[in-house]
Design a protein around this motif. Structure first.
Motif, short mmCIF file in Angstrom:
data_model
loop_
_atom_site.label_atom_id
_atom_site.label_comp_id
_atom_site.label_asym_id
_atom_site.label_seq_id
_atom_site.Cartn_x
_atom_site.Cartn_y
_atom_site.Cartn_z
N ASN A 104 2.36 8.55 14.24
CA ASN A 104 2.89 8.64 15.60
C ASN A 104 2.01 7.95 16.63
OD1 ASN A 104 5.20 10.20 14.94
ND2 ASN A 104 3.95 12.07 14.89
N ASP A 105 0.76 7.68 16.28
CA ASP A 105 -0.21 7.15 17.24
C ASP A 105 -0.53 5.67 17.02
OD1 ASP A 105 -0.52 9.76 18.33
OD2 ASP A 105 -1.89 10.25 16.69
N VAL A 106 -0.11 5.12 15.90
CA VAL A 106 -0.36 3.70 15.60
C VAL A 106 0.97 3.03 15.30
CG1 VAL A 106 -2.68 4.13 14.74
CG2 VAL A 106 -0.75 4.15 13.14
N ASP A 107 0.93 1.72 15.20
CA ASP A 107 2.18 0.99 14.93
C ASP A 107 2.54 0.98 13.46
OD1 ASP A 107 2.85 -0.16 17.69
OD2 ASP A 107 0.74 -0.70 17.45
N ALA A 108 1.53 1.08 12.60
CA ALA A 108 1.76 1.15 11.15
C ALA A 108 0.50 1.69 10.50
CB ALA A 108 2.11 -0.22 10.58
N ALA A 109 0.63 2.16 9.27
CA ALA A 109 -0.53 2.69 8.54
C ALA A 109 -0.36 2.42 7.06
CB ALA A 109 -0.70 4.18 8.79
N VAL A 110 -1.47 2.10 6.40
CA VAL A 110 -1.48 1.97 4.95
C VAL A 110 -1.91 3.32 4.38
CG1 VAL A 110 -2.42 0.75 2.96
CG2 VAL A 110 -2.06 -0.48 5.12
N ILE A 111 -1.03 3.92 3.58
CA ILE A 111 -1.21 5.30 3.15
C ILE A 111 -1.22 5.39 1.62
CG2 ILE A 111 -0.28 7.65 3.27
CD1 ILE A 111 1.08 6.85 5.89
N ASN A 112 -2.18 6.16 1.09
CA ASN A 112 -2.22 6.42 -0.35
C ASN A 112 -0.97 7.16 -0.78
OD1 ASN A 112 -5.15 6.26 0.64
ND2 ASN A 112 -5.37 6.07 -1.57
N GLY A 113 -0.52 6.87 -2.01
CA GLY A 113 0.73 7.41 -2.49
C GLY A 113 0.81 8.93 -2.46
N ASN A 114 -0.28 9.60 -2.85
CA ASN A 114 -0.22 11.07 -2.88
C ASN A 114 -0.05 11.66 -1.49
OD1 ASN A 114 -2.97 10.08 -2.59
ND2 ASN A 114 -3.64 12.21 -2.69
N TYR A 115 -0.73 11.08 -0.50
CA TYR A 115 -0.60 11.60 0.86
C TYR A 115 0.75 11.23 1.47
CZ TYR A 115 -5.56 12.72 0.60
OH TYR A 115 -6.77 13.25 0.23
N ALA A 116 1.30 10.09 1.08
CA ALA A 116 2.64 9.73 1.54
C ALA A 116 3.67 10.73 1.04
CB ALA A 116 2.98 8.32 1.06
N ILE A 117 3.57 11.09 -0.24
CA ILE A 117 4.52 12.03 -0.82
C ILE A 117 4.39 13.40 -0.17
CG2 ILE A 117 5.19 13.23 -2.95
CD1 ILE A 117 4.15 10.68 -4.43
#
Length: 284
Positions: free
Chosen positions: A202-215
């Motif tokens: 919500n605070d940035v325009d995009a983020a690279v996220i690890n799969g486990n945290y994305a799920i």
């Protein structure tokens, strides 16, 4: 419900373990997994990230462990440091949350002596956004958040470079850091702890996220990611790991076998729909 255990790829893993994947050693807590002095009648306690690692372990515990004669306890951690320090100290007998590049870097920096036992699954790293719909919508002046640990930062920057978002210096690869960026194309990078990245969307325009945290954040990598790592030739399979010397603990050998069973493969395929990919075999 009891499930009939069928072992396929696991057989090769068990053989490799039986032949010896390291020297014998002791743990500070004999009951936690030291081959030399462990009471193997006690449960094997395994540290794990909640999703998908603890989920997979709990599937094994509920459906496969009793029939295989394994007493298993799952202890959840929400960061990338404590599972390894708990394994090193003997608080737990094993962990399941990490890939080899991360473990190598951790052992080097922390002086720990943790080794992989068996690969289980791969969680592709992805680029996500609540503000743009496509990679081409990322413009100069916008902010992209990336993991702040060494290996996942390099992995994140390589993902961005592979998809034309940035340009890295020649020959950098997954060892990249922010100083390795040759052309950021006007983007600003924000380094954050991996577990906090979904909340930062919500605070940035995009983020690279690890799969486990994305799920865990109810994102669906196979559907929601603007860019996603390829599975072929990917060195980031997540594995079961122990303190060196505990590889031959019968409980560890048995768990490794179960984690590479047909039942676990089916569970991963059915549960995660491509967001987590089975990646079985002896870890190196």
């Amino acid at each position: 419900m009891r499930t009939t255990l069928k072992i396929t790829a696991a057989a090769a893993v068990t053989t490799a373990l039986a032949l010896g994947l390291g020297a014998c050693g002791t743990s500070s807590d004999p009951g936690a997994g030291s081959t030399a002095s462990a009471d193997t009648s006690k449960p094997l306690v395994v540290a794990a990230s909640p999703t998908p690692h603890a989920d997979i372990l709990n599937f094994v515990k509920k459906n496969l462990a009793e029939k295989a004669g394994l007493k298993l306890e799952v202890k959840e951690f929400t960061d990338y440091v404590l599972p390894n320090t708990a394994t090193q100290s003997g608080e737990v007998g094993a962990n399941f949350f990490q890939h080899k590049p991360y473990l190598d870097d951790f052992n080097k920096k922390k002086g720990t002596d943790i080794v992989p036992v068996v690969n289980v699954e791969l969680e592709p790293l992805g680029l996500y956004s609540k503000k743009v719909k496509a990679l081409t919508d990322l413009k100069a002046g916008q902010t992209v958040a990336i993991p702040n640990d060494t290996t996942n930062e390099g992995r994140a920057l390589k993902l961005l470079a592979d998809n034309g978002v940035i340009t890295l210096k020649d020959g950098v690869g997954t060892d990249a850091n922010l100083s390795s960026v040759k052309d950021a194309k006007g983007l600003t990078f924000k380094e954050l702890e991996a577990a906090t990245l979904p909340r930062a969307l919500n605070d940035v325009d995009a983020a690279v996220i690890n799969g486990n945290y994305a799920i865990e954040a109810k994102l669906k990598p196979a559907q929601d990611a603007l860019a996603l790592e390829k599975a072929d030739g990917n060195p980031y399979a997540n594995f079961l790991a122990v303190k060196r010397g505990n590889e031959k603990d019968p409980r560890v050998v048995k768990l490794a076998q179960l984690l590479n069973s047909d039942e676990v493969k089916k569970y991963i395929d059915d549960t995660y729909d491509g967001s987590v990919i089975p990646s079985f075999g002896a870890a190196k």
